[in-house]
Scaffold this active site. Structure first.
Site, PDB file in Angstrom:
ATOM      1  N   ASN A   1       0.802  -1.226   0.000  1.00 13.38           N
ATOM      2  CA  ASN A   1       0.000   0.000   0.000  1.00 13.38           C
ATOM      3  C   ASN A   1       0.832   1.272   0.000  1.00 13.38           C
ATOM      4  OD1 ASN A   1       0.369  -1.357   2.642  1.00 13.38           O
ATOM      5  ND2 ASN A   1      -0.313   0.598   3.438  1.00 13.38           N
TER       6      ASN A   1
ATOM      7  N   GLN B   1      -4.796  -3.841  -2.334  1.00 15.58           N
ATOM      8  CA  GLN B   1      -4.294  -2.843  -3.287  1.00 15.58           C
ATOM      9  C   GLN B   1      -4.187  -3.386  -4.719  1.00 15.58           C
ATOM     10  OE1 GLN B   1      -3.836   0.361  -2.641  1.00 15.58           O
ATOM     11  NE2 GLN B   1      -4.048   0.317  -0.410  1.00 15.58           N
TER      12      GLN B   1
ATOM     13  N   SER C   1     -11.057  -5.305   0.134  1.00 17.57           N
ATOM     14  CA  SER C   1     -11.842  -4.208   0.704  1.00 17.57           C
ATOM     15  C   SER C   1     -12.551  -3.447  -0.412  1.00 17.57           C
ATOM     16  CB  SER C   1     -10.883  -3.274   1.442  1.00 17.57           C
ATOM     17  OG  SER C   1     -11.574  -2.178   1.956  1.00 17.57           O
ATOM     18  N   GLY C   2     -13.794  -3.036  -0.159  1.00 16.38           N
ATOM     19  CA  GLY C   2     -14.585  -2.352  -1.190  1.00 16.38           C
ATOM     20  C   GLY C   2     -14.147  -0.932  -1.494  1.00 16.38           C
ATOM     21  N   HIS C   3     -13.765  -0.182  -0.439  1.00 18.29           N
ATOM     22  CA  HIS C   3     -13.564   1.253  -0.661  1.00 18.29           C
ATOM     23  C   HIS C   3     -12.304   1.605  -1.443  1.00 18.29           C
ATOM     24  CE1 HIS C   3     -10.630   2.351   2.655  1.00 18.29           C
ATOM     25  NE2 HIS C   3     -11.052   1.207   3.146  1.00 18.29           N
TER      26      HIS C   3
ATOM     27  N   THR D   1     -26.004  -8.992  10.715  1.00 23.05           N
ATOM     28  CA  THR D   1     -26.800  -8.724   9.507  1.00 23.05           C
ATOM     29  C   THR D   1     -25.907  -8.121   8.431  1.00 23.05           C
ATOM     30  OG1 THR D   1     -28.701  -8.369  10.917  1.00 23.05           O
ATOM     31  CG2 THR D   1     -28.876  -7.529   8.666  1.00 23.05           C
TER      32      THR D   1
ATOM     33  N   CYS E   1      -3.468   4.770   7.075  1.00 18.20           N
ATOM     34  CA  CYS E   1      -3.675   4.065   8.342  1.00 18.20           C
ATOM     35  C   CYS E   1      -2.540   4.309   9.318  1.00 18.20           C
ATOM     36  CB  CYS E   1      -3.798   2.575   8.103  1.00 18.20           C
ATOM     37  SG  CYS E   1      -5.070   2.200   6.927  1.00 18.20           S
TER      38      CYS E   1
HETATM   39  N1  PLP Z   1      -4.543  -3.940   3.833  1.00 20.28           N
HETATM   40  C1  PLP Z   1      -4.041  -3.011   2.999  1.00 20.28           C
HETATM   41  C2  PLP Z   1      -2.891  -3.376   2.121  1.00 20.28           C
HETATM   42  C3  PLP Z   1      -4.583  -1.719   2.960  1.00 20.28           C
HETATM   43  O1  PLP Z   1      -4.067  -0.802   2.138  1.00 20.28           O
HETATM   44  C4  PLP Z   1      -5.669  -1.419   3.816  1.00 20.28           C
HETATM   45  C5  PLP Z   1      -6.216  -0.045   3.875  1.00 20.28           C
HETATM   46  O2  PLP Z   1      -5.487   0.940   3.891  1.00 20.28           O
HETATM   47  C6  PLP Z   1      -6.171  -2.431   4.661  1.00 20.28           C
HETATM   48  C7  PLP Z   1      -5.584  -3.671   4.633  1.00 20.28           C
HETATM   49  C8  PLP Z   1      -7.340  -2.172   5.562  1.00 20.28           C
HETATM   50  O3  PLP Z   1      -8.537  -2.152   4.815  1.00 20.28           O
HETATM   51  P1  PLP Z   1      -9.910  -1.628   5.427  1.00 20.28           P
HETATM   52  O4  PLP Z   1      -9.855  -0.153   5.384  1.00 20.28           O
HETATM   53  O5  PLP Z   1     -10.958  -2.194   4.511  1.00 20.28           O
HETATM   54  O6  PLP Z   1     -10.044  -2.184   6.793  1.00 20.28           O
END
Ligand code: PLP
Length: 383
Positions: A148, A176, A195-197, A233, A315
């Site tokens: 990431n 990613q 992950s969706g977003h 749910t 993060c």
């Molecule tokens: N793993 C990687 C490589 C990511 O880039 C991220 C988000 O920055 C995550 C895990 C965490 O994903 P989520 O935001 O869906 O918890």
């Protein structure tokens, strides 16, 4: 002022097609576990999404378990499989996301041993190092597909083969790469987090692919949803958004060209150092450090100019210790804090005018910060 958003590795804008789909389906309010027709309507949507996502990665629908996102998927993959194993050793890379590293740090307190496989200066794991790290006690190997922070693409197919040969489970965090690089789980992946977003869907939704036959326990117990593997749910609209997002036509080639053009100009700035492999890197990433300046100051100045970039991963940007990924590739002390990450989106290709503006603003602001920095660059960029 027009904003230019260049932080798509942190999150992406919800695609207009996804918004349209959500608008059309917003009236679906039933509880998918209800047996009546209103509930069934929601259940049908979830199962359609599951089938579509499974097909997209070469899996069976029953191998997809919806979660709240990749942090949960990673926790589920690691802790859920370890609960079913009497082996207590895990192998991960030194550049995993905190959503893997922190789980392992936690597991250490419960008697697990963790081996961190280092990457080379390009930010790539050597599969032979993974093979060397595996012991008779190894339960699981977890290596991310694309990093990431520096965008490097890991040789997961080779690593999967090594795991199979050693009868060790292989998990990959594909947050990613999913939707950007073709992934077929039949390359030997046992578990995969998504992950969706990160792909223009809603936040708060993701899934874990679990190969049929892998023994795993749920982390979240309750009403028995998702085949009793993830109670609660379901996030019906989130799941619908994720299934829609995989259909979207992504212009990866155009984004790659745009990335290359910006990168080519930025590396000419005195004291600039490009991080991560030039070849084995996702087409949307530029991670670049500037000698002796503060990445945060550059970020703020660019924000004032309407350009949103990151200094690393969103993060971990609240942690001041310096990126563990940049340390792993040994960027050097003078570059460690002067890092920025630009991550493009293949649904939102930059215009030439925007590219020029980004290049100009970064050049000018790096120059400005370099002038006031006590550390002066006196070498060559090696270009
Ligand atoms: N793993 C990687 C490589 C990511 O880039 C991220 C988000 O920055 C995550 C895990 C965490 O994903 P989520 O935001 O869906 O918890």
């Amino acid at each position: 002022m027009e904003k230019i958003y260049l932080d798509n590795a942190a999150t992406t804008e919800v695609a207009k097609e996804v918004i349209e789909e959500i608008k059309n389906k917003i009236g679906i309010y039933g509880n998918p576990s209800s047996r009546h027709s209103i509930g069934k309507e929601a259940k049908i949507e979830i199962e359609k999404a599951r089938e579509k996502i499974a097909k997209f990665i070469g899996a069976k629908p029953e191998e997809i378990v919806f979660t709240s996102g990749a942090t949960e998927s990673n926790n589920f993959a690691l802790k859920g499989t370890l609960m079913n194993s009497n082996k207590k050793h895990i192998v991960i890379s030194s550049i995993e996301h905190p959503a893997v590293i922190e789980i392992c740090e936690d597991l250490k307190k419960h008697g697990y041993k963790i081996s961190y496989v280092n990457v080379n200066k390009e930010g790539i794991v050597d599969p032979r190092d993974v093979a060397k790290a595996i012991t008779k006690e190894t339960a699981l190997v977890s290596i991310m597909h694309v990093n990431n922070e520096i965008g490097t693409i890991q040789p997961i197919e080779e690593i999967a083969k090594i795991c199979k040969k050693n009868k060790v489970l292989f998990h990959t965090d594909a947050v990613q790469s999913f939707g950007k690089i073709k992934i077929d789980v039949n390359m030997g992946i046992d578990l995969m987090s998504v992950s969706g977003h990160k792909i223009n869907a809603l936040k708060g939704v993701g899934f874990l692919y679990i190969r049929k036959g892998v023994k795993i326990s749920p982390l979240i117990k309750g009403g028995g949803q998702e085949g009793d593997l993830r109670s609660g749910t379901e996030n019906v609209l989130g799941i619908i958004s994720l299934a829609k997002a995989i259909d979207l036509k992504r212009k990866s080639e155009e984004v790659g060209k745009s990335r290359d053009r910006i990168e080519k100009e930025l590396i000419k700035i005195p004291g600039a150092k490009l991080n991560g492999s030039r070849e084995k890197r996702i087409y949307s990433n530029i991670t670049i450090s500037f000698y002796g300046i503060e990445g945060e100051s550059l970020q703020m100045l660019l924000d004032e100019a309407g350009i949103c970039i990151s200094t690393g991963s969103a993060c971990s940007s609240h942690k001041l210790a310096g990126s563990h990924v940049l340390k792993a590739i040994d960027v050097g002390e003078m570059y460690l804090n002067g890092n920025i990450r630009i991550s493009l989106d293949s649904l939102n290709v930059l215009s030439k005018k925007q590219e020029d503006y980004i290049i100009k603003e970064i050049k000018e602001n790096v120059e400005r910060l370099t002038k006031i920095s006590p550390f002066k660059f006196g070498g060559s960029n090696g270009i």
